[in-house]
Design a protein around this motif. Structure first.
Motif, PDB file in Angstrom:
ATOM      1  N   PHE A  75       0.813  -1.213   0.000  1.00  0.00           N
ATOM      2  CA  PHE A  75       0.000   0.000   0.000  1.00  0.00           C
ATOM      3  C   PHE A  75       0.850   1.268   0.000  1.00  0.00           C
ATOM      4  N   GLY A  76       1.974   1.226   0.691  1.00  0.00           N
ATOM      5  CA  GLY A  76       2.812   2.418   0.760  1.00  0.00           C
ATOM      6  C   GLY A  76       3.546   2.690  -0.533  1.00  0.00           C
ATOM      7  N   MET A  77       4.319   1.691  -1.004  1.00  0.00           N
ATOM      8  CA  MET A  77       5.199   1.907  -2.152  1.00  0.00           C
ATOM      9  C   MET A  77       4.485   1.722  -3.487  1.00  0.00           C
ATOM     10  N   PRO A  82       3.428   6.517  -5.465  1.00  0.00           N
ATOM     11  CA  PRO A  82       3.296   7.199  -6.765  1.00  0.00           C
ATOM     12  C   PRO A  82       2.399   8.427  -6.703  1.00  0.00           C
ATOM     13  N   VAL A  83       1.333   8.368  -5.887  1.00  0.00           N
ATOM     14  CA  VAL A  83       0.437   9.516  -5.748  1.00  0.00           C
ATOM     15  C   VAL A  83       1.149  10.677  -5.058  1.00  0.00           C
ATOM     16  N   VAL A  84       1.953  10.349  -4.033  1.00  0.00           N
ATOM     17  CA  VAL A  84       2.722  11.388  -3.331  1.00  0.00           C
ATOM     18  C   VAL A  84       3.712  12.052  -4.280  1.00  0.00           C
ATOM     19  N   ILE A  85       4.370  11.226  -5.104  1.00  0.00           N
ATOM     20  CA  ILE A  85       5.315  11.770  -6.085  1.00  0.00           C
ATOM     21  C   ILE A  85       4.606  12.726  -7.038  1.00  0.00           C
ATOM     22  N   VAL A  86       3.415  12.343  -7.497  1.00  0.00           N
ATOM     23  CA  VAL A  86       2.630  13.210  -8.383  1.00  0.00           C
ATOM     24  C   VAL A  86       2.277  14.515  -7.676  1.00  0.00           C
ATOM     25  N   ALA A  97      -4.414  15.120  -6.279  1.00  0.00           N
ATOM     26  CA  ALA A  97      -3.511  14.090  -6.791  1.00  0.00           C
ATOM     27  C   ALA A  97      -4.203  12.733  -6.822  1.00  0.00           C
ATOM     28  N   VAL A  98      -4.988  12.445  -5.793  1.00  0.00           N
ATOM     29  CA  VAL A  98      -5.735  11.181  -5.763  1.00  0.00           C
ATOM     30  C   VAL A  98      -6.762  11.149  -6.892  1.00  0.00           C
ATOM     31  N   LYS A  99      -7.443  12.262  -7.126  1.00  0.00           N
ATOM     32  CA  LYS A  99      -8.432  12.333  -8.208  1.00  0.00           C
ATOM     33  C   LYS A  99      -7.780  12.086  -9.561  1.00  0.00           C
TER      34      LYS A  99
END
Length: 386
Positions: A75-77, A82-86, A97-99
């Protein structure tokens, strides 16, 4: 033994493939299966490296690696990272970012691909430091002696690994990163400063996490040696000393295991970078990607525990060497991928080939030692008149 170790992996595979078939049909099921195989092939050397560290930890932390560790890995990596990177690279809010990740798959893929130079620099530097610290250390057992002996002599120079890594980073930032192709293939962009900062971040992360875990590990070994010395001299046992000292030895072991656990998770993160980026060649659906890569990550975790419980690294002594050479190759590939597109099959095959060669060399070594031992035993029997 096999079912006990891989039981959860088998169960999650069945559940994951069934879920993929229900939600996305046969095509989704096939994609999830392909992503699982991709992750296993790319991260097989990761299992060997993890096993070398995990065998130093007690059963509690080994269980933590399989429970909390797999949650972080899946779940993290594979989902959150990837969402955090975006969010960071595109300067988006967390909700937006989640959307984007859920609703606009093409834009999400473009944003993650745009962040690849920074991801590759961070992971490449971290993995390169692991490889250099291994290859510059003077070890009793050497696989490629013609190469490892002179490198071990050079390794007597302090901070040589850091110097080499910084030189590689500067070269990468001033060559590969100055003309990075954009996602649509039209034109290039200068990512030199981004690569430089991300690479330094990977280097600093390794020095901090690896340094702290190494410090506590050395302290733990020193305490164990002192306890053994006290017992040999008729002193108190380690348990009695721990009680009298307020459990310092136990606390020290906990700290050592905790930082080793963090070190393991950072290593896993570095190995997962190429898998996450490579998965976009197959799908840009974040949930399909997370499910497929997550199943593969489960097998890597189970394989790690299997290697520890079977004592495989003790029986086949060159496996760790092969895995570290594979890490060095992966570090180079990650850095080169800042500018050049390298097929995932190349990355996976290099690791598998190097580990396969090290395994074969270990088998040959074990066989020759066994034959040597039987020959010496036969000679001693003849000499004694038996």
């Amino acid at each position: 033994m096999l079912l006990k170790t891989f039981g959860w992996s088998f169960a999650i595979t069945a559940a994951g493939l069934a879920l993929a078939g229900v939600l996305w049909g046969w095509q989704g099921l096939a994609i999830v299966a392909i992503l699982s195989v991709l992750e296993i092939s790319l991260s097989f050397d990761n299992a060997v490296i993890n096993a070398g560290i995990l065998r130093k930890m007690n059963p509690f932390w080994q269980k933590m690696f399989l429970t909390l560790g797999i949650l972080i890995a899946v779940f993290g990596m594979r989902l959150v990272f990837p969402v955090v990177i975006v969010a960071i690279t595109a300067k988006l809010g967390p909700i937006e970012a989640v959307k984007v990740a859920i609703q606009d798959h093409d834009r999400y893929e473009a944003l993650v691909t745009s962040a690849h130079p920074a991801i590759a620099a961070f992971g490449g530097m971290f993995l390169l430091m692991i490889f250099l610290d291994f290859i510059f250390e003077d070890r009793d057992i050497k696989w490629l002696a013609w190469l490892e002996k002179p490198l071990a002599k050079l390794g007597k120079l302090d901070t040589l690994s850091v110097v080499v890594s910084l030189v590689v980073l500067i070269i990468a930032a001033t060559t590969f990163a100055t003309a990075v192709p954009v996602h649509d293939g039209e034109g290039t962009i200068d990512k030199a400063s981004t690569v430089l900062l991300a690479g330094i971040g990977g280097l600093v992360t390794y020095l901090i996490v690896g340094g702290i875990s190494g410090y506590f590990e050395e302290r733990l070994e020193e305490d164990e040696d002192e306890d053994e010395g006290d017992e040999g001299a008729g002193g108190k046992s380690g348990a009695e000393a721990a009680k009298k000292g307020g459990g310092s030895v136990v606390g020290l072991a906990g700290k050592a295991a905790f930082f080793m656990f963090l070190y393991l998770e950072v290593i896993d993160a570095s190995f997962s970078f190429d898998g996450v980026i490579g998965a976009f060649a197959i799908t840009n659906d974040i949930f399909v990607m997370a499910l497929g890569l997550g199943i593969g990550a489960m097998y890597i975790r189970s394989l790690t525990v299997f290697l520890v419980r079977k004592g495989t690294l003790d029986d086949y002594v060159y496996l760790e060497h092969g895995a570290h050479y594979a890490i060095g190759a992966l570090a180079v590939i990650l850095i080169a991928s800042i500018k050049y597109e390298i097929p995932e099959v190349v990355t996976g095959l290099i690791g598998v080939v190097l580990i396969g060669l090290s395994f074969f060399s270990s088998v040959v070594r074990n066989r020759s030692e066994a034959e040597g031992g039987s020959d010496s035993g036969a000679k001693s029997e003849v000499a004694s008149g038996v």
